[in-house]
Structure formats: C-alpha cells, structure tokens
Design a protein around this motif. Structure first.
Motif, PDB file in Angstrom:
ATOM      1  N   LYS A 167       6.793  20.024  -2.022  1.00  0.00           N
ATOM      2  CA  LYS A 167       6.387  19.628  -2.915  1.00  0.00           C
ATOM      3  C   LYS A 167       5.457  18.488  -2.229  1.00  0.00           C
ATOM      4  O   LYS A 167       5.589  17.679  -2.167  1.00  0.00           O
ATOM      5  N   PRO A 168       4.279  19.052  -1.808  1.00  0.00           N
ATOM      6  CA  PRO A 168       3.571  17.367  -1.530  1.00  0.00           C
ATOM      7  C   PRO A 168       2.624  16.175  -2.132  1.00  0.00           C
ATOM      8  O   PRO A 168       2.419  16.590  -3.529  1.00  0.00           O
ATOM      9  N   ASP A 169       3.074  15.474  -1.779  1.00  0.00           N
ATOM     10  CA  ASP A 169       2.128  14.874  -2.549  1.00  0.00           C
ATOM     11  C   ASP A 169       0.852  14.324  -3.555  1.00  0.00           C
ATOM     12  O   ASP A 169       0.666  14.247  -4.058  1.00  0.00           O
ATOM     13  N   ILE A 170       0.053  14.939  -1.860  1.00  0.00           N
ATOM     14  CA  ILE A 170      -1.633  14.282  -1.819  1.00  0.00           C
ATOM     15  C   ILE A 170      -1.747  15.930  -1.537  1.00  0.00           C
ATOM     16  O   ILE A 170      -1.693  16.640  -0.081  1.00  0.00           O
ATOM     17  N   VAL A 171      -3.122  16.561  -2.063  1.00  0.00           N
ATOM     18  CA  VAL A 171      -3.878  17.531  -1.463  1.00  0.00           C
ATOM     19  C   VAL A 171      -5.538  16.942  -1.196  1.00  0.00           C
ATOM     20  O   VAL A 171      -5.810  16.104  -2.836  1.00  0.00           O
ATOM     21  N   VAL A 172      -5.667  17.710  -0.516  1.00  0.00           N
ATOM     22  CA  VAL A 172      -7.227  17.414   0.234  1.00  0.00           C
ATOM     23  C   VAL A 172      -7.742  18.479   0.881  1.00  0.00           C
ATOM     24  O   VAL A 172      -7.493  19.820   0.188  1.00  0.00           O
ATOM     25  N   LEU A 173      -9.048  18.383  -0.266  1.00  0.00           N
ATOM     26  CA  LEU A 173      -9.614  19.341  -0.996  1.00  0.00           C
ATOM     27  C   LEU A 173     -11.010  19.030  -0.396  1.00  0.00           C
ATOM     28  O   LEU A 173     -11.960  18.535  -0.124  1.00  0.00           O
TER      29      LEU A 173
ATOM     30  N   ARG B 181      -2.350  11.114  10.612  1.00  0.00           N
ATOM     31  CA  ARG B 181      -0.539  11.096  11.291  1.00  0.00           C
ATOM     32  C   ARG B 181      -0.193   9.231  11.466  1.00  0.00           C
ATOM     33  O   ARG B 181       1.172   8.823  11.111  1.00  0.00           O
ATOM     34  N   GLN B 182      -0.843   9.043  12.296  1.00  0.00           N
ATOM     35  CA  GLN B 182      -0.891   7.619  12.376  1.00  0.00           C
ATOM     36  C   GLN B 182      -0.612   6.403  11.373  1.00  0.00           C
ATOM     37  O   GLN B 182       0.574   5.460  11.269  1.00  0.00           O
ATOM     38  N   ARG B 183      -0.974   6.731   9.796  1.00  0.00           N
ATOM     39  CA  ARG B 183      -0.031   6.106   9.111  1.00  0.00           C
ATOM     40  C   ARG B 183       0.755   6.417   7.938  1.00  0.00           C
ATOM     41  O   ARG B 183       1.077   6.597   6.478  1.00  0.00           O
ATOM     42  N   GLY B 184       0.981   7.991   8.510  1.00  0.00           N
ATOM     43  CA  GLY B 184       2.234   8.460   7.864  1.00  0.00           C
ATOM     44  C   GLY B 184       1.710   9.789   6.803  1.00  0.00           C
ATOM     45  O   GLY B 184       2.689  10.132   6.080  1.00  0.00           O
ATOM     46  N   PHE B 185       0.782  10.602   7.289  1.00  0.00           N
ATOM     47  CA  PHE B 185       0.411  11.634   6.611  1.00  0.00           C
ATOM     48  C   PHE B 185       0.664  12.201   7.219  1.00  0.00           C
ATOM     49  O   PHE B 185       0.387  12.650   7.914  1.00  0.00           O
ATOM     50  N   THR B 186       1.868  13.239   6.813  1.00  0.00           N
ATOM     51  CA  THR B 186       2.130  15.124   7.619  1.00  0.00           C
ATOM     52  C   THR B 186       1.066  15.451   6.772  1.00  0.00           C
ATOM     53  O   THR B 186       1.319  15.992   5.280  1.00  0.00           O
ATOM     54  N   ILE B 187      -0.095  16.887   7.072  1.00  0.00           N
ATOM     55  CA  ILE B 187      -0.572  17.480   7.488  1.00  0.00           C
ATOM     56  C   ILE B 187       0.944  19.194   7.314  1.00  0.00           C
ATOM     57  O   ILE B 187       1.192  19.447   8.024  1.00  0.00           O
TER      58      ILE B 187
ATOM     59  N   LEU C 220       0.644  -1.513  -0.276  1.00  0.00           N
ATOM     60  CA  LEU C 220       0.056  -0.067  -0.276  1.00  0.00           C
ATOM     61  C   LEU C 220       0.976   1.758  -0.303  1.00  0.00           C
ATOM     62  O   LEU C 220       0.313   2.388  -0.002  1.00  0.00           O
ATOM     63  N   GLY C 221       2.125   0.888   0.181  1.00  0.00           N
ATOM     64  CA  GLY C 221       2.638   2.030  -0.047  1.00  0.00           C
ATOM     65  C   GLY C 221       3.226   3.409   1.501  1.00  0.00           C
ATOM     66  O   GLY C 221       3.522   4.180   1.318  1.00  0.00           O
ATOM     67  N   LEU C 222       3.029   2.572   2.332  1.00  0.00           N
ATOM     68  CA  LEU C 222       2.466   2.824   3.731  1.00  0.00           C
ATOM     69  C   LEU C 222       4.305   2.422   4.045  1.00  0.00           C
ATOM     70  O   LEU C 222       4.173   3.175   5.951  1.00  0.00           O
ATOM     71  N   GLY C 223       5.022   2.962   3.944  1.00  0.00           N
ATOM     72  CA  GLY C 223       6.236   2.378   4.488  1.00  0.00           C
ATOM     73  C   GLY C 223       6.860   4.284   4.696  1.00  0.00           C
ATOM     74  O   GLY C 223       8.603   4.533   4.591  1.00  0.00           O
ATOM     75  N   ARG C 224       6.682   5.192   3.562  1.00  0.00           N
ATOM     76  CA  ARG C 224       6.880   6.587   3.947  1.00  0.00           C
ATOM     77  C   ARG C 224       6.237   7.695   4.492  1.00  0.00           C
ATOM     78  O   ARG C 224       5.377   7.194   4.341  1.00  0.00           O
ATOM     79  N   GLU C 225       6.428   8.792   4.684  1.00  0.00           N
ATOM     80  CA  GLU C 225       6.148   9.907   4.791  1.00  0.00           C
ATOM     81  C   GLU C 225       5.362  10.227   3.733  1.00  0.00           C
ATOM     82  O   GLU C 225       5.936  10.614   2.618  1.00  0.00           O
ATOM     83  N   TRP C 226       3.902  10.547   3.534  1.00  0.00           N
ATOM     84  CA  TRP C 226       3.190  11.000   2.355  1.00  0.00           C
ATOM     85  C   TRP C 226       2.661  12.734   3.233  1.00  0.00           C
ATOM     86  O   TRP C 226       2.288  12.645   3.480  1.00  0.00           O
ATOM     87  N   ARG C 227       3.216  13.346   2.534  1.00  0.00           N
ATOM     88  CA  ARG C 227       3.625  15.062   2.194  1.00  0.00           C
ATOM     89  C   ARG C 227       1.711  15.490   2.015  1.00  0.00           C
ATOM     90  O   ARG C 227       1.285  15.404   0.826  1.00  0.00           O
ATOM     91  N   VAL C 228       0.648  16.176   2.647  1.00  0.00           N
ATOM     92  CA  VAL C 228      -0.712  15.966   2.424  1.00  0.00           C
ATOM     93  C   VAL C 228      -0.536  18.239   2.463  1.00  0.00           C
ATOM     94  O   VAL C 228      -0.279  18.757   3.684  1.00  0.00           O
TER      95      VAL C 228
ATOM     96  N   ALA D 287      -9.314   6.672   6.249  1.00  0.00           N
ATOM     97  CA  ALA D 287      -7.861   6.339   5.757  1.00  0.00           C
ATOM     98  C   ALA D 287      -7.402   5.489   4.343  1.00  0.00           C
ATOM     99  O   ALA D 287      -6.683   4.987   4.947  1.00  0.00           O
ATOM    100  N   MET D 288      -9.226   4.221   4.425  1.00  0.00           N
ATOM    101  CA  MET D 288      -9.198   3.503   3.338  1.00  0.00           C
ATOM    102  C   MET D 288      -8.932   4.432   1.760  1.00  0.00           C
ATOM    103  O   MET D 288      -8.118   4.228   0.879  1.00  0.00           O
ATOM    104  N   GLU D 289      -9.362   5.728   2.267  1.00  0.00           N
ATOM    105  CA  GLU D 289      -9.088   6.774   1.308  1.00  0.00           C
ATOM    106  C   GLU D 289      -7.786   6.859   0.442  1.00  0.00           C
ATOM    107  O   GLU D 289      -7.202   6.984  -0.775  1.00  0.00           O
ATOM    108  N   LEU D 290      -7.278   7.377   1.520  1.00  0.00           N
ATOM    109  CA  LEU D 290      -5.804   7.861   1.514  1.00  0.00           C
ATOM    110  C   LEU D 290      -4.862   6.794   1.022  1.00  0.00           C
ATOM    111  O   LEU D 290      -3.950   6.225   0.670  1.00  0.00           O
ATOM    112  N   GLU D 291      -5.383   5.331   2.218  1.00  0.00           N
ATOM    113  CA  GLU D 291      -4.499   4.433   1.462  1.00  0.00           C
ATOM    114  C   GLU D 291      -4.178   3.630  -0.404  1.00  0.00           C
ATOM    115  O   GLU D 291      -3.297   3.752  -0.341  1.00  0.00           O
TER     116      GLU D 291
END
Lengths: 217, 217
Positions: A153-159, A113-119, A86-94, B203-207
């Motif tokens: 360089k965020p990886d993901i944008v939450v709209l 945060r628990q899953r490595g997503f940093t806002i 699932l690619g959860l072994g790294r930090e994702w920047r949001v 969480a599922m959507e982010l993953e």
DNA sequence: AGTTGTGAAGGTCTTCACAGCG
DNA sequence: CGCTGTGAAGACCTTCACAACT
C-alpha cells in the motif's frame, strides 16, 4: 474561520500556488527554528519567499489565525501548523518505478526521508537491475508491481520510466489503487480526477528558458 | 495581429502557463508529424494536452493566426511556428554546475540534445570528480567557472549543487554574465529581474501531493 | 506603535459564445 | 457547414488598505 477549523473540510479550494508557497514558508521557518529565533513577521517571510506580506497573511488565513497582532508569528507554532496543513505529520510510503539514472538520483535524495517520505522499493523491467540495490533501495521486477501495491500500500508512486511507457504504468498503478503520482516523464499523463498527478518536465522548463531568452525586449 | 507579427516585440506579456502549454502542443505535433498526419484541430490538441479547444486557440492567438477556418492547423507548419516562438531554431549552450547524481542524470538525458541544448561542460569542487567524465561531459574545477563563462558564453546554467551552495553559485554566474538558470536546489533563489530563473523543487512537489492526499473530501 | 486578518478592488487567466472565414 | 479567432464574461488569484487587536 477560527483556529478550530478542521482541515478536513476546507471552505474554499486552495490554489496550487498557495500550497507551493506554504511549502516554501515551512522551509524558511525551519531555518529560523535552527537559528533559535522565536517569532517572525509576514514581512520577513515574504522577503525570503519572493512574495508580499499580504500574500503570506492571505495564504495563512485560509487555514486559521496563527499570528499575534503587533508581534508576528511564533516560529515553532507556525512551523507545526504548516506541517499539519501539508500533511507532513505522518509517514508517506513511496514506490519508485524506473531504476534508471533519475530513479537512482531520487533513491539517494535525502529530502525524501527528512520529510517523512519512505522509499519502500524501486521497480524496473531490466534483468540487469532487478535484484540489485539503488542506494540501499531494493530493485524489484516490475512484473510484481500490482501485487506489491496491494501488499504494501504505497501512498505515492514516483515515475521515472521513459516517456513512451509512462501512461501504461500510470494506468497500472491507478488500477491497483494508487492515488498520487509524481512523474518525471516528458509526456502529458491522463488519470481519473481523484488521482493527484504532478509532473516535473525538464524539457518544458528548458523551453521556458529558451522562450524567455528569445523574447526579451 | 497577422502572420508577419514580429516575435521580438510582443504586444502582451505572455503567461508562464501559456508557454508551458505551447511546449506541450509542440510535443503532440511532433507525434503527429511522425505518424504522417497533416492537419489537427484545436479540439484534438486540447484533448491530448488536458485543456480546452478555446484555450489552445487563445494561446496561439497571441502569436498570430496559424489555422484555417473549417479545417484546423497544418501539423508541420504549426510545429515550425511553435519551434520559432519557443526559440528552438538555434543551439543553446549549457553548463551544468554540480556533478552529483542529479547532474549525472541530466548529463545523459537525451531530451537536451534533441531540442538543441548542447552541454559544454560540468563543474564540481570535488577532486574525485574533476577531470573525469559524466556520460561524455567533462567535469571541470568550479574554480574556473567565471573564466570559462567568459570564454565559452553559455546561455543557460543548470544548477545541481546542494541547497546551501545554490545562491552563491547564482551570484557568481550572474555576475559573470549568465542570463538563464535552471535550478534543482530546494531553495528560493534571488536574482536580478533580467535573469530568467526556473526552479524544479522535488520537495515542494512531494509536499503538494501530501497536501492533496491529506485534504480530500 | 506594530502587525495581523480580511473585505474590497484590481489584475490576470480561462471559458464562453459567436462572428467570420474557408 | 466546420473550425478558427477573439471580444466579453466569468473565475480565480493577488494586492490594497484599514479596522481590529496585542
């Protein structure tokens, strides 16, 4: 396919439904890990996830053979494999764009945060909000969105902007280089094929319930 | 199938994906209505909805023949039909259980009222919140949940409690007679087959996005 | 004996393609 | 002629069932 199969060139396109189930399996495995259990069968995973053991084994088989016949799966090993898949072994920047009620609810959501997503930051166009904090997340002027995307360089944008502004923001962030968007706007969004877009549409879910309640036998 | 086909005994089970698209079509039609346009083709609906014209026609065909060959669909008529199909011609009564940030965001969400979903009350177990208002919605003691369900007969319960309490609340409201639940808890819920359950799992959507970003060619 | 991994079968959903109608 | 409505074909996803392995 064997255990050395690289995840970077999957043989088959993986169905969305499969990815969602993998995500669910991981959650159960973490539960099991916390309780100190060491192995689990496809049958047990299936029961928790509301699916069948064959489905569990098929889902996993796309990525390798992680189990032991007659025994089941090692809980920590399978959890690790799923995190990797699932690619959860790294930090994702949001970045969060839209500092309204939903944006605020997401800013404080611990699951990120628990899953490595940093806002990194939130954006808004209202001077009431710019410069303030949303549960520890700085709210910045949406004017600087493109500049900041290039810098941070965020990886993901939450709209979480109103529906009538959502497509405009999508166009802006895609142009600035963002390749994944999670939208809470109740509108259909259009983006190039190489941009992953997920939409959570409350109105649609409610209408789905309305339909289900209306069309019973 | 003709225009008199009753929606109360559908010939075929309707796919979830079809219902979601109907919901999307209705949104576009309302846009068109507001702009005073009177007819629309399956092709135009498809372009807006990110699908194909054949898919649009097939989706509608499960419920009847609403178009005119050579012309397309009457915008107001089709919008009306879709509202009827989706069960939006009536009021739906909603309880929100969980008065945290997400519950608060939902309480103020305009999309509910616009589509005929009336929020009757919110419930929480924290004395800080009980007796207060959440954007005009009264927060009541969750102790009284069953009593109030029997009295006020909500059609839908929106669940915004922490994951570890979600299943317990499902069991309680199902026992009290609720037949539709929209959950925001990141856990798999189990309910009898005659209860419609939809889950929005951030969480599922982010993953899913993490997977998409990780497994590119 | 018990459980996985997987081809093959079965089922569901989408797309095609064209007859039918306005 | 243009666009719908729809069987049939095709693609995709799930379930079956059993050989393979521990």
């Amino acid at each position: 396919m064997n255990e050395f199969t690289s995840l970077t060139h999957l043989v088959k396109r993986i169905a969305d439904s499969t990815v969602r189930r993998l995500s669910a399996y991981l959650r159960f495995l973490e539960d099991f890990e916390n309780r100190g259990l060491s192995t689990i069968s496809s049958e047990e995973l299936a029961k928790r996830g509301g699916t069948t053991s064959a489905q569990v084994r098929k889902d996993l088989s796309f990525f390798g053979s992680f189990g032991k016949r007659g025994l089941g799966y090692s809980v920590p090993e399978l959890a690790g494999r799923l995190r990797e898949i699932l690619g959860l072994g790294r930090e994702w920047r949001v970045f969060i764009v839209g500092a309204g009620k939903i944006g605020a609810a997401l800013a404080q959501y611990r699951g990120f945060r628990q899953r490595g997503f940093t806002i990194l930051a939130a954006y808004d166009n209202s001077s009431d909000k710019i410069g303030k904090k949303l549960d520890g997340v700085a709210v910045r002027d949406i004017e600087h969105l493109e500049r900041d995307i290039q810098r941070e360089k965020p990886d993901i944008v939450v709209l979480t902007v109103p529906g009538d502004q959502a497509q405009k923001v999508v166009d802006r962030v895609v142009k600035a280089g963002v390749r994944a968007i999670l939208s809470f706007a109740p509108t259909q969004l259009h983006a190039p094929a190489d941009v992953a877009v997920k939409t959570v549409n409350m109105a649609m879910e409610l209408e789905g319930l309305s339909f289900a309640l209306t069309n019973r036998d």
